[in-house]
Design a protein around this motif. Structure first.
Motif: not given
Ligand code: TXA
Ligand code: MG
Length: 326
Positions: A174-179
């Motif tokens: 799954l795609e990265s956590t965008v913070i």
């Protein structure tokens, strides 16, 4: 254009430096890269994916030190360096003020930019060989599931991209956590493998953006994402209901099931993928969506995952995929 698949990192780096697009593996999903200061190549990313112009790209660099060199001394910059030192290289992306060295074209005109340091060894080797930041969205046609293997990239972009760099499959899937670091406390704009509990070890004020905040701060979340062509149903075995049963029966023979527990027994399934745990489930999701497309199935039934850990990101993707197209 014929698509060439290569395992030669130096060849792929030379292609990027010559202004060509290269799809490459990361631990989350495969990226479609262009060097960040090549405006023509950047434009080609949008064209190749059919990506809306208002959807900003993530900038990938080889090391945490490279990422930190793009941060300023603002609260956002300091927070981002703490997040990166704790979770990178790995499946996180920080949104920070955009330095003047990075073209506004990368971030669709925003005054922020998203930065990421992938941990996949092939991505790290490629970025080190290029020696410049590489902008890369996921290597799929816009709106479709992200690829987690070279074959997945080919299924979506064969003949549309000159180079695919081969490498081991993406372990997260799954795609990265965008913070978002701009508010001064970490705010999750897109769920990923690094969850809220982990972020709270850095800042107790860390939070998840509301749907409205995400829409306002992260243009990409406005668009339908991660969906196969067929309908997606989130099935909760704990709360069976007649409507779900009717839908499943109507798709007998052309429905797929994905989950940890057993598939409901009302019908013959065209495809059943049972996963050992929630990590394997997250990893299987986009690949199963792709098989549904390939086999022209009409319904994908996904067991509702637990609402914790990677299950949060998985449920986010399932919810988006199960929405009707806009
Ligand atoms: O795991 C990943 O993040 C993969 C790999 C290839 O690194 N990349 C990826 O890129 O998923 P893409 O383009 O499919 O998704 C980028 C997301 C979008 O939701 C976009 O809106 C958000 O990041 N984003 C990019 N720049 C932003 C910015 N300056 N402010 C807010 N959100 C941003
Ligand atoms: Mg994407």
């Amino acid at each position: 254009m014929p698509t060439q698949v290569t395992a030669d990192v130096q060849r792929a780096a030379a292609a990027l430096l010559a202004g060509e697009l290269v799809a490459f593996p990361t631990e989350t999903v495969w990226g479609l890269g262009a060097v960040v200061d090549d405006e023509l190549a950047l434009a080609r990313i949008f064209e190749t994916k059919g990506r809306p112009d208002d959807n900003p790209l993530i900038v990938h660099v080889a090391t945490v030190a490279d990422a930190c060199s793009l941060l300023d001394g603002s609260d956002a910059g300091l927070l981002a360096s703490r997040v990166l030192r704790r979770f990178a290289p790995g499946p996180v992306t920080v949104v920070v003020p955009r330095p003047s060295s990075i073209s506004p074209r990368v971030s669709a005109g925003l005054d922020t930019v998203a930065l990421r340091v992938p941990s996949h060894p092939v991505a790290a080797a490629l970025l080190a060989a290029v020696g410049r930041p590489v902008a890369a969205p996921s290597a799929n046609l816009s709106g479709r599931p992200s690829p987690t293997t070279a074959a997945g990239v080919l299924a979506s972009l064969d003949g549309r991209v000159p180079w695919i760099l081969d490498g081991a499959r993406s372990v997260v899937g799954l795609e990265s956590t965008v913070i978002d670091c701009v508010p001064g406390e970490p705010m999750i704009l897109r769920a990923g493998a690094v969850g809220l509990e982990e972020l709270r070890t850095i800042s107790t004020a860390a939070d998840v953006a509301t749907h409205e905040e995400s829409l306002a701060r992260s243009p990409g979340t406005r668009h339908r994402h991660y969906a196969p062509r067929c309908r997606v149903l989130i099935h909760d075995p704990a709360t069976p209901n007649d409507e779900d049963t009717r839908l499943v029966l109507a798709h007998a023979g052309s429905a797929a099931y994905l989950g940890i527990g057993p598939a409901p027994r009302q019908i013959e399934w065209a495809l059943i993928e049972r996963c050992g745990d929630v990590h394997a489930y997250a990893h299987a999701l986009f690949e199963v969506m792709r098989r549904c497309d390939e086999e022209a199935l009409t319904l994908l039934v996904c067991e509702r995952p637990p609402d914790s850990g990677i299950g949060v990101a998985l449920l986010d993707r399932l919810r988006r995929a199960s929405q009707p197209s806009d």
